[in-house]
Design a protein around this motif. Structure first.
Motif, mmCIF file in Angstrom:
data_model
loop_
_atom_site.group_PDB
_atom_site.id
_atom_site.type_symbol
_atom_site.label_atom_id
_atom_site.label_comp_id
_atom_site.label_asym_id
_atom_site.label_seq_id
_atom_site.Cartn_x
_atom_site.Cartn_y
_atom_site.Cartn_z
ATOM 1 N N TYR A 208 58.622 51.021 58.144
ATOM 2 C CA TYR A 208 59.772 50.143 58.366
ATOM 3 C C TYR A 208 59.492 48.733 57.827
ATOM 4 O O TYR A 208 58.438 48.144 58.089
ATOM 5 N N GLY A 209 60.434 48.222 57.063
ATOM 6 C CA GLY A 209 60.318 46.881 56.518
ATOM 7 C C GLY A 209 59.695 46.821 55.139
ATOM 8 O O GLY A 209 59.703 45.764 54.505
ATOM 9 N N HIS A 210 59.159 47.959 54.637
ATOM 10 C CA HIS A 210 58.588 47.978 53.293
ATOM 11 C C HIS A 210 59.671 48.309 52.262
ATOM 12 O O HIS A 210 60.676 48.944 52.569
ATOM 13 N N ARG A 211 59.409 47.876 51.036
ATOM 14 C CA ARG A 211 60.361 48.111 49.942
ATOM 15 C C ARG A 211 59.663 48.998 48.899
ATOM 16 O O ARG A 211 58.685 48.578 48.268
ATOM 17 N N TYR A 212 60.186 50.210 48.732
ATOM 18 C CA TYR A 212 59.527 51.220 47.913
ATOM 19 C C TYR A 212 60.256 51.400 46.581
ATOM 20 O O TYR A 212 61.452 51.681 46.559
ATOM 21 N N GLY A 213 59.512 51.250 45.494
ATOM 22 C CA GLY A 213 60.033 51.594 44.178
ATOM 23 C C GLY A 213 59.723 53.054 43.895
ATOM 24 O O GLY A 213 58.623 53.525 44.173
ATOM 25 N N PHE A 214 60.690 53.770 43.353
ATOM 26 C CA PHE A 214 60.558 55.209 43.080
ATOM 27 C C PHE A 214 60.625 55.395 41.576
ATOM 28 O O PHE A 214 61.681 55.192 40.969
ATOM 29 N N VAL A 215 59.494 55.754 40.950
ATOM 30 C CA VAL A 215 59.430 55.814 39.490
ATOM 31 C C VAL A 215 58.989 57.204 39.036
ATOM 32 O O VAL A 215 58.459 57.991 39.811
ATOM 33 N N GLY A 216 59.192 57.465 37.756
ATOM 34 C CA GLY A 216 58.837 58.760 37.172
ATOM 35 C C GLY A 216 59.717 59.034 35.969
ATOM 36 O O GLY A 216 60.732 58.359 35.752
ATOM 37 N N ARG A 217 59.334 60.032 35.190
ATOM 38 C CA ARG A 217 60.076 60.375 33.973
ATOM 39 C C ARG A 217 61.492 60.845 34.307
ATOM 40 O O ARG A 217 61.761 61.313 35.412
ATOM 41 N N ASN A 218 62.384 60.732 33.327
ATOM 42 C CA ASN A 218 63.754 61.232 33.469
ATOM 43 C C ASN A 218 63.759 62.733 33.727
ATOM 44 O O ASN A 218 62.970 63.476 33.138
ATOM 45 N N VAL A 400 60.411 42.987 43.535
ATOM 46 C CA VAL A 400 60.961 43.509 44.796
ATOM 47 C C VAL A 400 60.002 44.431 45.541
ATOM 48 O O VAL A 400 59.839 44.329 46.757
ATOM 49 N N ALA A 401 59.348 45.360 44.845
ATOM 50 C CA ALA A 401 58.627 46.455 45.508
ATOM 51 C C ALA A 401 57.342 45.983 46.187
ATOM 52 O O ALA A 401 56.581 45.182 45.633
ATOM 53 N N THR A 402 57.108 46.504 47.402
ATOM 54 C CA THR A 402 55.825 46.322 48.085
ATOM 55 C C THR A 402 54.958 47.571 47.932
ATOM 56 O O THR A 402 53.749 47.512 48.142
ATOM 57 N N ASP A 403 55.589 48.699 47.599
ATOM 58 C CA ASP A 403 54.896 49.976 47.410
ATOM 59 C C ASP A 403 55.613 50.741 46.300
ATOM 60 O O ASP A 403 56.794 50.499 46.033
ATOM 61 N N ASP A 413 53.050 60.782 44.525
ATOM 62 C CA ASP A 413 51.874 60.000 44.909
ATOM 63 C C ASP A 413 52.322 58.602 45.320
ATOM 64 O O ASP A 413 53.253 58.039 44.721
ATOM 65 N N SER A 414 51.673 58.032 46.312
ATOM 66 C CA SER A 414 52.038 56.700 46.797
ATOM 67 C C SER A 414 50.965 55.688 46.426
ATOM 68 O O SER A 414 49.770 56.000 46.407
ATOM 69 N N TYR A 415 51.409 54.466 46.145
ATOM 70 C CA TYR A 415 50.526 53.370 45.767
ATOM 71 C C TYR A 415 50.962 52.101 46.476
ATOM 72 O O TYR A 415 52.168 51.873 46.679
ATOM 73 N N LYS A 416 50.009 51.260 46.825
ATOM 74 C CA LYS A 416 50.315 49.956 47.406
ATOM 75 C C LYS A 416 50.539 48.947 46.285
ATOM 76 O O LYS A 416 49.888 48.995 45.249
ATOM 77 N N GLY A 417 51.459 48.002 46.532
ATOM 78 C CA GLY A 417 51.688 46.940 45.563
ATOM 79 C C GLY A 417 52.884 47.184 44.674
ATOM 80 O O GLY A 417 53.550 48.221 44.750
ATOM 81 N N ASN A 418 53.163 46.208 43.802
ATOM 82 C CA ASN A 418 54.324 46.310 42.910
ATOM 83 C C ASN A 418 53.996 47.162 41.692
ATOM 84 O O ASN A 418 52.946 47.817 41.636
ATOM 85 N N TYR A 419 54.858 47.136 40.690
ATOM 86 C CA TYR A 419 54.705 48.068 39.572
ATOM 87 C C TYR A 419 53.452 47.788 38.750
ATOM 88 O O TYR A 419 52.748 48.726 38.347
ATOM 89 N N GLU A 420 53.140 46.528 38.497
ATOM 90 C CA GLU A 420 51.956 46.208 37.698
ATOM 91 C C GLU A 420 50.683 46.641 38.399
ATOM 92 O O GLU A 420 49.758 47.174 37.773
ATOM 93 N N ILE A 421 50.624 46.423 39.719
ATOM 94 C CA ILE A 421 49.460 46.870 40.488
ATOM 95 C C ILE A 421 49.368 48.389 40.462
ATOM 96 O O ILE A 421 48.282 48.965 40.350
#
Length: 716
Positions: A208-218, A400-403, A413-421
């Motif tokens: 709760y309170g985290h902002r998750y970016g969801f990435v991957g190929r089309n 925006v993303a925290t995870d 797979d989950s990762y901590k941090g924004n996209y560059e991290i």
């Protein structure tokens, strides 16, 4: 054996359709157990009840409990008879003589060990494990599988399904209403679309309170997962509110500002009740007791409205709308007057205003200009609840993303941090995985050399056996699966001598009261890499259509080279594709007379290969449809590209590939885009469309971004 036969007979009479392997398994459990193991029929039900209930069709829980009682009675009677026939040994038995007796079949029935073995189940262990796995899978599918039929644009239906292993503790808390946690666990779920498996045994944990970016190929299923969550096909606790910004607001006479206010259902309900009570009190038709009750309720409503700061709601809604580009006049306009893009912005504004516990966003930056994107980044950085956003805008995810959730190889797979991290962490993780794999391979090879060398050496037999066991115990490591590199290849073109494309003193308007362009003078060459930026509604797409020659200026001239062939990519390219045919058939319809191999070769240049090329266009993801549009555009062999928002729906790898391909392209390029990464990759000139003019910024994108941020600070 009599007890075993009785068990089989009893089970067969009550459950005639049961699988033979399950029957063997159940009777084996009963025969191998004692009365101490199962003190009551309920103990037997706990052991085999679920198995029988899920493997026997048409049977109820009462039927299963009935057979459990009969099993218990049979067990008691069998063990009583065995006790009555208990043999007493007259003399000790010598183990040496016993081993000889075991060989002699004539003594078989006199051995107490062999007599005991008669009651052991003769079930094959491998068959049993296979049967148990089959039952468990069947059970999970029955209990948890939900399916929905979705219609594609051409009217065909695709079956999307999800199966999920639910946590019993969470279900119990949810049903009792005692679950107060706003963390979300979606564990061990599978997702498929039609016959294609998108995810297998995947898990998502949202804090709760985290902002998750969801990435991957089309095409891997990111949007499908969001839809599964919002439609409750993937279950989460019922007390958590979800809002998925997916569909545009329906156009009607509701004002834009009021449409946003109405998204707070609790506030609207209280205001409506307040009006009704005030109307009743003004009529004075109630007696004193009823008037007192209404007045008391009215006070409660006022307290609730005050607690939620309902009086400040219009101002908050106006700030959100202004940030997303709605002028005061637009905020007071009915929703039916807005285009689809603006209605999508309105849907985003409603979501931001209502503040759900879980906000699901799918490519929110596609519909926004640079000013609105920067505002949204800043706004979401202070968001209090949970966000799951699918985005291919690298800068947006960094802000925006925290995870980060990364979808690949049918897992998440989950990762901590924004996209560059995430990128750096993933690269390090993959390097370490490959090093570990290579080190183990060397170790395995070293051991195997020893085994091969001394395999037939009697003196080293024990060492060889030890090494073999060591190999068996080593965990199986896998090499890094390298993702296929995305390559977009535009065809070569002939060089043209200048002037190539030029607008001289252009004026344009649809209505004299609203002039769009005044005295425009711009030109482009074969070396041009021009990006057009500006606020939505400033006239960027109109400028492109004038450059294309689709719109004639009111005053001034458009000059173009006589051999100029322009490839145009519209931001609404999906609407221009035939959805009910395959990609190969689409190219054959538009450019007939070529062999199928040539159409496949063109599509292959843009990553549409193999089975993708023969699938219906309607079943392709947004990014895959964009690639088909690129392929169709390339069939004309253009020597100049005009691209309107080409990055919409493209994943980051494809955006990178597009930038590299356009950089190598021998012709000229003019594009409208808000993707910072693409602009920095290819553009050497920036045109700003603003207040009826087109001006070039020497400082490029950095200067434009500074101007926008200053304007944003003044506006808000």
């Amino acid at each position: 054996m009599a007890a075993h036969a009785s068990c089989v007979e009893l089970l067969g009479s009550l459950f005639p359709d049961i699988d033979p392997q399950i029957s063997d398994y159940v009777t084996g459990i009963i025969n191998d157990s004692s009365e101490d193991d199962f003190e009551s029929p309920q103990d037997i039900y706990d052991a085999i009840g679920d198995l029988l209930l899920n493997s026997a069709t048409g049977k109820t829980e009462d039927d299963v409990k009935d057979i459990c009682e009969k099993f218990h009675g049979l067990m008691k009677s069998t063990q009583s008879s065995e006790a009555a026939e208990h043999k007493v040994l007259n003399s000790p038995i010598q183990l040496g003589s016993l081993s000889r007796d075991l060989i002699d079949s004539s003594l078989e029935n006199q051995s107490i060990w062999l007599a005991k073995k008669e009651t052991v189940s003769q079930v094959d262990q491998k068959k049993l494990e296979k049967a148990e796995a089959k039952i468990q899978k069947k059970n999970e599918k029955r209990a948890n599988q939900t399916t929905s039929v979705k219609k594609t644009p051409n009217g065909t239906c695709e079956l999307a399904s999800a199966s999920q292993q639910l946590n019993r503790r969470d279900i119990k808390l949810d049903s009792s209403g005692s679950n107060k946690s706003y963390d979300i666990r979606i564990e061990n779920f599978d997702v498929s679309y039609g016959e294609k498996s998108l995810l297998t045994n995947a898990s998502i944990h949202l804090i709760y309170g985290h902002r998750y970016g969801f990435v991957g190929r089309n095409g891997l299923g990111k949007t499908t997962v969001l839809k599964m969550i919002s439609s409750a096909q993937l279950r989460i606790p019922s007390h958590i509110t979800i809002l998925h910004v997916e569909q545009e607001v329906v156009g009607d006479d509701t004002l834009a500002l009021q449409s946003v206010l109405e998204s707070d259902e609790k506030r609207e309900k209280l205001l409506k009740e307040e009006k009704e009570i005030n109307a009743k009190l003004h009529k004075k038709e109630q007696n004193d007791n009823k008037s007192d009750m209404l007045s008391s309720r009215l006070n409660e409503i006022y307290q609730q409205l005050e607690a939620m700061e309902a009086d400040k709601a219009p101002a908050k809604a106006a700030v959100i709308l202004a940030g997303l580009g709605f002028s005061p006049k637009m905020q007071s306009s009915p929703t039916r007057e807005f285009s689809g893009g603006w209605r999508m912005r309105l849907a985003l504004a409603r979501a931001l205003f209502s503040k759900p516990d879980l906000l699901l966003l799918d490519e929110p930056t596609n519909m926004l200009d640079m000013k609105a994107i920067i505002w949204l980044e800043n706004y979401l950085q202070t968001w209090a609840t949970t966000i799951l956003v699918v985005s291919h805008d690298r800068q947006f995810l960094n802000a925006v993303a925290t995870d980060i959730f990364h979808l690949h190889s049918n897992r998440i797979d989950s990762y901590k941090g924004n996209y560059e991290i995430f990128r750096k962490t993933r690269e390090d993780r993959l390097k370490n995985q490959q090093k570990e794999y290579e080190a183990q391979q060397q170790y395995r090879e070293h051991i195997q050399i020893f085994i091969d060398r001394f395999r037939y050496n009697a003196n080293r037999a024990s060492q060889v056996q030890s090494k073999l066991k060591l190999l068996e115990k080593l965990p199986e490591l896998k090499p890094v699966e390298k993702e296929t590199e995305v390559i977009l290849k535009f065809p070569d073109c002939d060089k043209l001598s200048p002037p190539i494309l030029q607008l001289d003193e252009i004026d344009f308007y649809y209505n004299k009261d609203k002039i769009i362009f005044k005295n425009i003078c711009v030109n482009a060459s074969m070396e041009s890499r021009i990006c057009i930026v500006g606020e939505n509604g400033a006239g960027k797409t109109t400028l492109l259509k004038i450059l294309l020659g689709e719109l004639n200026p009111v005053r001034g001239l458009r000059n173009a080279h006589r051999n100029l062939k322009i490839g145009y990519f519209s931001q609404h390219h999906v609407d221009q594709l035939e959805m009910d045919v395959s990609s190969v058939e689409l190219l054959a319809l538009r450019f007939p007379g070529k062999p199928i191999e040539q159409y496949r070769s063109i599509l292959g240049s843009f990553g549409i290969t193999g089975e993708l090329a023969t699938r219906s266009v309607a079943t392709l993801s947004g990014g895959q449809k964009s690639r088909v549009a690129f392929a169709a555009m390339s069939c004309l062999h253009p020597n100049f590209f005009i691209l309107d928002e080409p990055t919409n729906h493209l994943d980051m790898e494809t955006i990178e590939a597009l930038g590299k391909s356009l950089h190598k392209f021998q012709g000229g390029v003019i594009l409208v885009s808000h993707d910072e990464r693409l602009i920095r990759l290819i553009c050497n000139e920036l045109w700003v469309v603003q207040n009826g003019t087109v001006s070039s910024l020497e400082g490029g994108f950095d200067e434009y971004k500074q101007i926008v941020e200053k304007e944003l600070q003044v506006t808000l």
